[in-house]
Design a protein around this motif. Structure first.
Motif, PDB file in Angstrom:
ATOM      1  N   GLN A 143       6.166  -0.291   4.146  1.00  0.00           N
ATOM      2  CA  GLN A 143       5.529  -1.014   5.243  1.00  0.00           C
ATOM      3  C   GLN A 143       5.830  -0.355   6.591  1.00  0.00           C
ATOM      4  O   GLN A 143       4.948  -0.252   7.450  1.00  0.00           O
ATOM      5  CB  GLN A 143       6.003  -2.467   5.261  1.00  0.00           C
ATOM      6  N   GLY A 150       3.892   3.067   6.833  1.00  0.00           N
ATOM      7  CA  GLY A 150       2.470   2.815   6.972  1.00  0.00           C
ATOM      8  C   GLY A 150       2.121   2.170   8.302  1.00  0.00           C
ATOM      9  O   GLY A 150       1.027   2.397   8.838  1.00  0.00           O
ATOM     10  N   THR A 156      -2.649   3.835  12.639  1.00  0.00           N
ATOM     11  CA  THR A 156      -3.727   2.856  12.691  1.00  0.00           C
ATOM     12  C   THR A 156      -4.862   3.174  11.735  1.00  0.00           C
ATOM     13  O   THR A 156      -5.534   2.260  11.251  1.00  0.00           O
ATOM     14  CB  THR A 156      -4.284   2.762  14.123  1.00  0.00           C
ATOM     15  N   ARG A 157      -5.126   4.451  11.470  1.00  0.00           N
ATOM     16  CA  ARG A 157      -6.168   4.804  10.513  1.00  0.00           C
ATOM     17  C   ARG A 157      -5.725   4.403   9.110  1.00  0.00           C
ATOM     18  O   ARG A 157      -4.643   4.770   8.660  1.00  0.00           O
ATOM     19  CB  ARG A 157      -6.477   6.294  10.564  1.00  0.00           C
ATOM     20  N   ARG A 158      -6.594   3.700   8.429  1.00  0.00           N
ATOM     21  CA  ARG A 158      -6.230   3.111   7.139  1.00  0.00           C
ATOM     22  C   ARG A 158      -5.808   4.165   6.120  1.00  0.00           C
ATOM     23  O   ARG A 158      -4.775   4.033   5.467  1.00  0.00           O
ATOM     24  CB  ARG A 158      -7.408   2.301   6.604  1.00  0.00           C
ATOM     25  N   TRP A 159      -6.581   5.247   5.971  1.00  0.00           N
ATOM     26  CA  TRP A 159      -6.277   6.237   4.938  1.00  0.00           C
ATOM     27  C   TRP A 159      -5.005   7.002   5.265  1.00  0.00           C
ATOM     28  O   TRP A 159      -4.234   7.349   4.364  1.00  0.00           O
ATOM     29  CB  TRP A 159      -7.454   7.187   4.740  1.00  0.00           C
ATOM     30  N   ALA A 172      -2.453   5.747   7.091  1.00  0.00           N
ATOM     31  CA  ALA A 172      -1.359   4.797   6.908  1.00  0.00           C
ATOM     32  C   ALA A 172      -1.000   4.649   5.432  1.00  0.00           C
ATOM     33  O   ALA A 172       0.186   4.659   5.059  1.00  0.00           O
ATOM     34  CB  ALA A 172      -1.743   3.446   7.503  1.00  0.00           C
ATOM     35  N   ARG A 173      -2.009   4.525   4.579  1.00  0.00           N
ATOM     36  CA  ARG A 173      -1.744   4.360   3.154  1.00  0.00           C
ATOM     37  C   ARG A 173      -1.127   5.628   2.546  1.00  0.00           C
ATOM     38  O   ARG A 173      -0.226   5.538   1.700  1.00  0.00           O
ATOM     39  CB  ARG A 173      -3.038   3.998   2.423  1.00  0.00           C
ATOM     40  N   SER A 174      -1.611   6.785   2.960  1.00  0.00           N
ATOM     41  CA  SER A 174      -1.066   8.038   2.438  1.00  0.00           C
ATOM     42  C   SER A 174       0.401   8.194   2.810  1.00  0.00           C
ATOM     43  O   SER A 174       1.250   8.525   1.979  1.00  0.00           O
ATOM     44  CB  SER A 174      -1.884   9.226   2.945  1.00  0.00           C
ATOM     45  N   LEU A 213       0.809  -1.010  -3.182  1.00  0.00           N
ATOM     46  CA  LEU A 213      -0.379  -1.207  -2.355  1.00  0.00           C
ATOM     47  C   LEU A 213      -1.479  -1.950  -3.105  1.00  0.00           C
ATOM     48  O   LEU A 213      -2.123  -2.840  -2.543  1.00  0.00           O
ATOM     49  CB  LEU A 213      -0.899   0.142  -1.855  1.00  0.00           C
ATOM     50  N   ALA A 227      -3.069  -8.113   0.106  1.00  0.00           N
ATOM     51  CA  ALA A 227      -2.971  -7.964   1.561  1.00  0.00           C
ATOM     52  C   ALA A 227      -2.779  -9.344   2.184  1.00  0.00           C
ATOM     53  O   ALA A 227      -3.050 -10.372   1.556  1.00  0.00           O
ATOM     54  CB  ALA A 227      -4.229  -7.297   2.126  1.00  0.00           C
ATOM     55  N   TRP A 244      -3.290 -11.585   6.039  1.00  0.00           N
ATOM     56  CA  TRP A 244      -4.100 -11.619   7.247  1.00  0.00           C
ATOM     57  C   TRP A 244      -3.177 -11.455   8.453  1.00  0.00           C
ATOM     58  O   TRP A 244      -2.368 -12.317   8.739  1.00  0.00           O
ATOM     59  CB  TRP A 244      -4.842 -12.945   7.329  1.00  0.00           C
TER      60      TRP A 244
END
Length: 300
Positions: A157, A160, A164-167, A169-171, A208, A277, A279
């Motif tokens: 967490q 990540g 801010t970019r999702r891909w 952050a996840r990578s 994830l 996820a 909110w």
């Protein structure tokens, strides 16, 4: 991240070292026995117990940081549900056994001449063996959970959350903790390092896609119980904790286990309708109120 690492791998090990040495003296043992087993000598039950409780203490170390600094209960490091999802955990335990069966099937197809050829004889059952067995049965599940809380709970967490970019952050959330997880196991042959790196990547992906640590903990517990159980029965604990002779031929079977388990655990989570996820933000206060247009909190 630096603070939780300092607590988990600096303050806590030193504190437990002091406790174990005091207990050793009170029981008439030599403190050197503990120290030698930790710094590279023969791993004794005392040294194994010290290692287990040190890694278990990663859980309170994570809590000590996440509660006051982020204002979060430990449950939010566990899953997006705010606690351990025990039904799913039990399902994952069963799925991990199924994945182990796939591993054995692939291992049977591996060329035997490419595998280690040392003859494995059953070890004699002694008081030392009994001590190892008790430590493994009662402490290893919590030790595996401690590593998951640190690497896949907090660090996933935290890493990540830096982007801010999702891909991206996840990578980062998957790859950085996986690399640190493999690195934390010390000096290793390339095949062993890659195997642990692959395990960390699969465990991170599981966190994830399932929204919690349950699947990763179940897989980690089974792997550790199997590894330590084999060491007790056939080899020795020192070589199990400090493997030096790795071979690339073990990767097909271990990767099969990880990938089959990933597919099964992901499928089970979707089948059970588990959320992955929440909110709003997790490790930092939300920038906007997490409420509906009426100003009231949304219902569960």
């Amino acid at each position: 991240m630096l603070l939780v690492a300092l607590l988990g791998f600096g303050v806590v090990p030193i504190a437990w070292m002091f406790v174990f040495m005091v207990v050793a003296v009170l029981m008439g043992r030599q403190p050197d026995e503990l120290v030698d087993g930790i710094v590279g000598g023969e791993v004794t039950p005392w040294a194994l117990a010290y290692l287990m409780v040190t890694l278990i203490s990663l859980i309170p170390a994570v809590w000590v940081v996440s509660r006051p600094l982020h204002g979060l209960r430990l449950g939010w490091v566990t899953s997006v549900f705010g606690r351990m999802r025990w039904t799913y955990t039990l399902v994952c335990v069963g799925l991990s056994v199924v994945a182990l069966g796939a591993t054995l099937a692939v291992g049977a197809l591996t060329p035997q001449e490419a595998m280690p050829t040392d003859d494995l004889g059953l070890n004699d059952f002694t008081r030392t063996t009994a001590a190892y067995l008790l430590i493994v049965v009662f402490l290893v599940p919590f030790q595996a959970a401690g590593e998951e809380y640190f690497f896949r709970g907090y660090l996933t967490q935290a890493c990540g959350g830096l982007f801010t970019r999702r891909w991206v952050a996840r990578s980062v959330a998957v790859l950085v903790p996986a690399f640190l997880f493999a690195l934390a196991h010390g000096a290793q042959d390339p095949p062993i390092f890659f195997d642990r790196l692959a395990f960390g990547v699969v465990a991170g992906v599981l966190v994830l896609v399932t929204g919690g640590l349950e699947a990763a903990i179940a897989m980690h517990v089974l792997n550790n119980l199997l590894a330590f159980g084999m060491a007790i029965a056939f080899t020795d604990m020192t070589s199990a904790l400090n493997p030096t002779a790795g071979t690339w031929w073990t990767l097909p079977s271990t990767l099969t286990q990880s990938l089959v388990y990933l597919a099964l655990a992901w499928w089970a989570a979707r089948r059970m309708g588990l959320a992955n996820a929440v909110w709003g933000a997790v490790l930092s206060p939300p920038q906007v109120p997490v409420y509906g247009s009426s100003g009231r909190a949304p219902s569960a």
